[in-house]
Design a protein around this motif. Structure first.
Motif, PDB file in Angstrom:
ATOM      1  N   ARG A 253     -47.359 -44.541  -4.142  1.00  0.00           N
ATOM      2  CA  ARG A 253     -46.266 -43.858  -4.819  1.00  0.00           C
ATOM      3  C   ARG A 253     -45.406 -44.841  -5.612  1.00  0.00           C
ATOM      4  NH1 ARG A 253     -45.174 -38.755  -0.978  1.00  0.00           N
ATOM      5  NH2 ARG A 253     -47.111 -38.880   0.199  1.00  0.00           N
ATOM      6  N   ASN A 254     -45.485 -46.137  -5.244  1.00  0.00           N
ATOM      7  CA  ASN A 254     -44.737 -47.164  -5.977  1.00  0.00           C
ATOM      8  C   ASN A 254     -45.611 -47.902  -6.992  1.00  0.00           C
ATOM      9  OD1 ASN A 254     -42.262 -46.743  -4.588  1.00  0.00           O
ATOM     10  ND2 ASN A 254     -43.090 -47.881  -2.835  1.00  0.00           N
ATOM     11  N   GLY A 255     -46.863 -47.429  -7.142  1.00  0.00           N
ATOM     12  CA  GLY A 255     -47.752 -48.024  -8.138  1.00  0.00           C
ATOM     13  C   GLY A 255     -48.719 -49.038  -7.598  1.00  0.00           C
ATOM     14  N   ASN A 256     -48.568 -49.470  -6.342  1.00  0.00           N
ATOM     15  CA  ASN A 256     -49.460 -50.462  -5.751  1.00  0.00           C
ATOM     16  C   ASN A 256     -50.687 -49.754  -5.185  1.00  0.00           C
ATOM     17  OD1 ASN A 256     -50.789 -52.458  -4.339  1.00  0.00           O
ATOM     18  ND2 ASN A 256     -48.948 -53.264  -3.336  1.00  0.00           N
ATOM     19  N   LEU A 257     -51.848 -49.889  -5.860  1.00  0.00           N
ATOM     20  CA  LEU A 257     -53.065 -49.162  -5.496  1.00  0.00           C
ATOM     21  C   LEU A 257     -54.088 -50.033  -4.791  1.00  0.00           C
ATOM     22  CD1 LEU A 257     -53.501 -47.164  -8.836  1.00  0.00           C
ATOM     23  CD2 LEU A 257     -52.366 -46.423  -6.744  1.00  0.00           C
ATOM     24  N   ALA A 299     -41.771 -39.473 -15.608  1.00  0.00           N
ATOM     25  CA  ALA A 299     -40.663 -39.036 -14.742  1.00  0.00           C
ATOM     26  C   ALA A 299     -41.058 -37.804 -13.935  1.00  0.00           C
ATOM     27  CB  ALA A 299     -39.425 -38.749 -15.592  1.00  0.00           C
ATOM     28  N   ASN A 300     -41.750 -36.860 -14.580  1.00  0.00           N
ATOM     29  CA  ASN A 300     -42.168 -35.652 -13.865  1.00  0.00           C
ATOM     30  C   ASN A 300     -43.234 -35.971 -12.822  1.00  0.00           C
ATOM     31  OD1 ASN A 300     -40.462 -33.997 -15.342  1.00  0.00           O
ATOM     32  ND2 ASN A 300     -41.986 -33.631 -16.944  1.00  0.00           N
ATOM     33  N   GLY A 301     -44.195 -36.829 -13.192  1.00  0.00           N
ATOM     34  CA  GLY A 301     -45.251 -37.190 -12.253  1.00  0.00           C
ATOM     35  C   GLY A 301     -44.700 -37.924 -11.039  1.00  0.00           C
ATOM     36  N   ALA A 302     -43.743 -38.853 -11.280  1.00  0.00           N
ATOM     37  CA  ALA A 302     -43.153 -39.595 -10.167  1.00  0.00           C
ATOM     38  C   ALA A 302     -42.376 -38.664  -9.249  1.00  0.00           C
ATOM     39  CB  ALA A 302     -42.248 -40.696 -10.712  1.00  0.00           C
ATOM     40  N   ALA A 303     -41.637 -37.702  -9.837  1.00  0.00           N
ATOM     41  CA  ALA A 303     -40.881 -36.760  -9.011  1.00  0.00           C
ATOM     42  C   ALA A 303     -41.821 -35.897  -8.166  1.00  0.00           C
ATOM     43  CB  ALA A 303     -40.011 -35.889  -9.907  1.00  0.00           C
ATOM     44  N   MET A 304     -42.950 -35.497  -8.758  1.00  0.00           N
ATOM     45  CA  MET A 304     -43.912 -34.691  -8.014  1.00  0.00           C
ATOM     46  C   MET A 304     -44.485 -35.472  -6.833  1.00  0.00           C
ATOM     47  SD  MET A 304     -47.515 -33.031  -9.332  1.00  0.00           S
ATOM     48  CE  MET A 304     -48.347 -34.621  -9.310  1.00  0.00           C
ATOM     49  N   VAL A 305     -44.898 -36.700  -7.088  1.00  0.00           N
ATOM     50  CA  VAL A 305     -45.523 -37.509  -6.036  1.00  0.00           C
ATOM     51  C   VAL A 305     -44.519 -37.834  -4.940  1.00  0.00           C
ATOM     52  CG1 VAL A 305     -46.580 -39.746  -5.531  1.00  0.00           C
ATOM     53  CG2 VAL A 305     -47.291 -38.453  -7.555  1.00  0.00           C
ATOM     54  N   GLN A 306     -43.295 -38.180  -5.323  1.00  0.00           N
ATOM     55  CA  GLN A 306     -42.310 -38.602  -4.335  1.00  0.00           C
ATOM     56  C   GLN A 306     -41.780 -37.434  -3.503  1.00  0.00           C
ATOM     57  OE1 GLN A 306     -41.621 -41.590  -3.519  1.00  0.00           O
ATOM     58  NE2 GLN A 306     -42.272 -42.864  -5.247  1.00  0.00           N
ATOM     59  N   ASN A 307     -41.700 -36.245  -4.096  1.00  0.00           N
ATOM     60  CA  ASN A 307     -40.987 -35.147  -3.436  1.00  0.00           C
ATOM     61  C   ASN A 307     -41.866 -34.004  -2.938  1.00  0.00           C
ATOM     62  OD1 ASN A 307     -38.293 -36.226  -3.934  1.00  0.00           O
ATOM     63  ND2 ASN A 307     -38.670 -35.740  -6.083  1.00  0.00           N
ATOM     64  N   LEU A 308     -43.027 -33.825  -3.533  1.00  0.00           N
ATOM     65  CA  LEU A 308     -43.824 -32.653  -3.196  1.00  0.00           C
ATOM     66  C   LEU A 308     -44.973 -32.938  -2.231  1.00  0.00           C
ATOM     67  CD1 LEU A 308     -44.027 -30.777  -6.615  1.00  0.00           C
ATOM     68  CD2 LEU A 308     -42.354 -30.551  -4.794  1.00  0.00           C
TER      69      LEU A 308
END
Length: 434
Positions: A253-257, A299-308
């Motif tokens: 979620r922070n970009g570290n894959l 911004a939308n993708g990050a909000a989805m991953v972090q919250n949903l």
């Protein structure tokens, strides 16, 4: 039904044969021998023995309303009883909980053919989805059915629509006397024992309730010509489920894959073409250190991953948040619900001795919600989905007897089947998000 047949001719004794049973989709021959004598003399034959079917070559078995009422029928889906017939197998376990499942006919195979090869006729109306020939359209309540005859072989020409089993359903009709019932069936987890390896009892609350009523339209008993039958049934189901899903780990979620790429080597993301040259990135190459810069996040993708999305909660590979074999890293429980209503109305009109007709109307409405639609893709509130399944069907029949050797049977029918999906808030609603 059961009939009495009388044959008479002046100068001969009358012949009366009683107890002759006529079933759906069957042909019954009644042979009468008249002896010389007075018409007031009657030779009576009581038909109680099982007759050999000599008029057609079709192979069929009957399920009547008494069997549907008295045999254990889990969920009261009449298709479950067809598995008792020779040559019929079903993909679901016998007497398993089917209730509102309109796909039971598709899950029924006759003589090795697929379920899509079946044909369902309800009061003469084709009642399978035309887009897939699978689900049943306007499924009737078990309380509304007089009998079901499943023909497994040797079909007559009128059953040419499909090569599989022919399921001939006849709805109940009104009679000279008023009859009706009121019922309620309930299953509840409060009455259930837990599975041996389960710490608790899965959620289940099922209510099936309704009524039937039928009889003559009010008038003089000696002149009854118009009859009605009405069946109304409601089902309410809340059921617990356990699902597995694949969700992003905290590092992802922070970009570290790095953890993701260690398990899913072939699926490790590479730089897309539209980012070629941005901050020194090269299209088609892995991101530096398998890490996507947060400055490139949507911004939308990050909000989805972090919250949903839920967080992983399974045993994982050391240093990653994924199992050794990769894939699903989240186990979660949810309660889904579905509500349905089934209606059947039948009007019979005996115009005269040579003309009879009926109108049959049916509808089946079902609304359900699955907040984790997609099984292995679960774990995300954005995948939640709900359905509304309304379906309608109507048939009109007019039978005319022109002579002892000429009869015309006219049937017209129509049906509509809908599928309305709609999004659900799912986990978004759980997290207080709109």
């Amino acid at each position: 039904g059961v009939y009495n047949v009388r044959v008479s001719q002046p100068g001969f004794q009358s012949s009366l044969q009683s107890g002759i049973q006529l079933k759906s989709a069957s042909t019954v021959s009644v042979n009468a021998t008249l002896k010389i004598g007075q018409v007031t003399q009657t030779v009576e034959v009581r038909s109680s023995a099982i007759h050999l079917q000599t008029s057609t070559s079709q192979v069929s078995r009957l399920v009547n309303s008494t069997q549907m009422t008295e045999l254990p029928l889990n969920g009261r889906n009449f298709v479950s009883l067809l598995g008792l017939q020779p040559g019929v197998t079903q993909t679901f376990s016998f007497n398993s909980f089917q209730a509102e499942n309109t796909f039971t006919s598709q899950d029924t195979q006759v003589n090795g053919l697929t379920g899509e090869s079946n044909n369902i006729l309800v009061d003469g109306t084709p009642s399978t989805r035309t887009r897939a020939n699978g689900a049943m359209v306007a499924m009737p309540s078990a309380s509304a059915i007089a009998e079901v005859n499943i023909i497994t072989n040797g079909y007559m020409p009128e059953y040419g629509r499909a090569a599989g089993g022919q399921m001939i359903v006849t709805l109940k009709s009104g009679t000279d006397k008023y009859h009706g019932d009121v019922y309620e069936f309930n299953r509840n987890d409060a009455l259930s024992a837990r599975y041996f390896f389960s710490p608790n009892v899965p959620k289940l609350n099922f209510n099936d309730f309704g009524f039937t009523i039928g009889g003559p339209v009010p008038g003089k008993p000696s002149k009854h010509k118009l009859y009605f039958f009405d069946s109304e049934e409601w089902m309410r189901l809340v059921q617990g489920h356990t699902e597995n899903g694949t969700v992003p780990a905290a590092a992802d979620r922070n970009g570290n894959l790095n953890g993701y790429c260690a398990v899913f080597t072939s699926q490790c993301p590479t730089v897309p073409t539209y980012l070629n040259g941005v901050d020194g990135l090269v299209a088609g190459q892995p991101f530096p250190n398998n890490t996507i810069p947060q400055s490139l996040f949507s911004a939308n993708g990050a909000a989805m991953v972090q919250n949903l999305y839920l967080m992983p909660n399974t045993v994982t590979h050391p240093g990653t948040s994924y199992p050794y074999e990769g894939g699903q890293n989240e186990v979660f429980n949810w309660n889904g619900w579905s509500n349905s209503r089934s209606d059947a109305v039948k009007i019979n009109y005996d115009l005269n001795e040579k003309n009879t007709m009926f109108v049959s109307l049916r509808q089946f409405d079902k609304a359900q919600q699955n907040p984790f639609y997609g099984g292995s893709g679960g774990g995300s509130g954005v995948l939640g989905i709900g359905y509304v399944f309304p379906s309608r069907s109507a048939s009109f029949n007019w039978t005319t007897t022109f002579s002892p050797t000429l009869l015309n049977d006219f049937t017209a029918s129509g049906g509509r089947d809908y599928n309305h999906p709609y999004p659900l808030p799912g986990l978004a609603g759980r997290n207080g998000l709109d």
